[in-house]
Design a protein around this motif. Structure first.
Motif, PDB file in Angstrom:
ATOM      1  N   ALA A 140     -32.465  13.854  41.258  1.00 54.35           N
ATOM      2  CA  ALA A 140     -33.722  14.309  40.662  1.00 54.35           C
ATOM      3  C   ALA A 140     -34.909  13.990  41.555  1.00 54.35           C
ATOM      4  N   ASP A 141     -35.891  14.882  41.534  1.00 53.74           N
ATOM      5  CA  ASP A 141     -37.167  14.610  42.193  1.00 53.74           C
ATOM      6  C   ASP A 141     -38.028  13.796  41.241  1.00 53.74           C
ATOM      7  N   ASP A 142     -38.421  12.617  41.676  1.00 55.57           N
ATOM      8  CA  ASP A 142     -39.314  11.760  40.897  1.00 55.57           C
ATOM      9  C   ASP A 142     -38.811  11.507  39.470  1.00 55.57           C
ATOM     10  N   PRO A 143     -37.659  10.867  39.308  1.00 54.56           N
ATOM     11  CA  PRO A 143     -37.177  10.538  37.961  1.00 54.56           C
ATOM     12  C   PRO A 143     -38.058   9.482  37.297  1.00 54.56           C
ATOM     13  N   VAL A 144     -38.103   9.539  35.978  1.00 56.19           N
ATOM     14  CA  VAL A 144     -38.894   8.600  35.178  1.00 56.19           C
ATOM     15  C   VAL A 144     -37.996   7.972  34.122  1.00 56.19           C
ATOM     16  N   VAL A 145     -38.081   6.656  33.971  1.00 52.37           N
ATOM     17  CA  VAL A 145     -37.367   5.946  32.909  1.00 52.37           C
ATOM     18  C   VAL A 145     -38.396   5.131  32.133  1.00 52.37           C
TER      19      VAL A 145
END
Length: 283
Positions: free
Chosen positions: A212-217
């Motif tokens: 993924a491009d720029d994953p967020v958690v």
């Protein structure tokens, strides 16, 4: 995987007994961001969940923790929020804070204290007692609280320019959660009401996170998870079987990364290590 963004609420230290314990807790959060190579740590507002210490305290301590040790005194000075920073664990992030004088120029780092409307920012730096006003280069976007790399051509009088952002460590910013999720290549909400993470599901999910491009958690606060913070019914999260829920702030899936938790409450810093250890696995 490009830059990993981690999101925690401003209410993250709501159950800490005192500022020493709150600072220690935030040090563990910073350690998680460093260990798992996050590029950005976002503190999003949860005003209803805050108690004695809110977002201002959380952001200041985390930004101090993310600052290279050799620059902390120059950039931060003395502040009430930093009374117990001696309990912060070392991050041990390979740091390139700057360079010694090389001919007529050298470089260092500064902390953005104010973003102006004219393409200029005020930066707290080792160059002087007060913040200096610098022009932001074309194509570079900076937020309050971020560190920037400064190229110095003269110290007396001060002549300097911003050349970019440091490549080492992570940046700490305060931003609304929907704004962060709008730019995410993959956005994951962690919650005990989400889809239980299994071995077979992880085999599918881990490659998606890596690609993924720029994953967020994103994570919730102790005793106040993401559904409550966002005004979402827990049963709606469960019924969604991991997918988007309504009202949808922009998450691609809701995930329970500790499906057999034996404690009623999992602390945010514990959830960060448990979740990221699984989601960052490689084949």
């Amino acid at each position: 995987m490009d830059g990993l963004t981690l999101c925690v609420p401003s209410s993250i230290v709501r159950e800490a007994e005192d500022e020493r314990e709150a600072t220690r807790k935030l040090g563990t959060v910073a350690r998680a961001a460093a260990v798992f190579s996050a590029t950005r740590l976002v503190v999003f507002p949860d005003r209803e969940g805050e108690r004695r210490r809110g977002g201002g305290f959380v952001e200041t301590v985390l930004r101090y923790a993310a600052t290279p040790p050799e620059l902390r005194t120059d950039l931060w000075g003395r502040r009430d929020e930093l009374a117990y920073v001696g309990v912060l664990p070392p991050l041990r992030v390979p740091s390139r804070t700057g360079s010694p004088p090389d001919g007529d120029e050298s470089s260092t780092q500064g902390l953005v204290t104010e973003v102006g409307p004219d393409g200029r920012v005020r930066v707290n730096s080792p160059l002087g007692e007060h913040p200096i006003s610098l022009l932001v280069p074309d194509g570079l976007s900076v937020e309050r609280g971020e560190r920037v790399t400064i190229r110095i051509s003269s110290r007396e009088p001060v002549r300097a320019r911003i050349t970019g952002k440091p490549e080492d460590g992570f940046q700490v910013v305060d931003t609304d959660l929907p704004e962060v999720l709008a730019d995410a290549g993959l956005a994951i909400a962690t919650s005990r009401h989400g889809e239980p993470l299994s071995v077979s599901r992880l085999a599918e999910l881990a490659p998606q996170v890596q690609e993924a491009d720029d994953p967020v958690v994103a994570f919730g606060a102790p005793g106040r998870g993401l559904p409550e913070i966002l005004g979402i019914r827990p049963e709606d999260v469960t019924a969604a079987a991991g997918g988007p829920v309504e009202p949808d702030p922009g998450f691609d899936l809701w995930l329970n990364t500790i499906p057999q938790q034996g404690s009623k409450v999992v602390r945010t810093e514990e959830a960060m290590f448990a979740s990221l250890a699984s989601l960052t696995l490689t084949e």
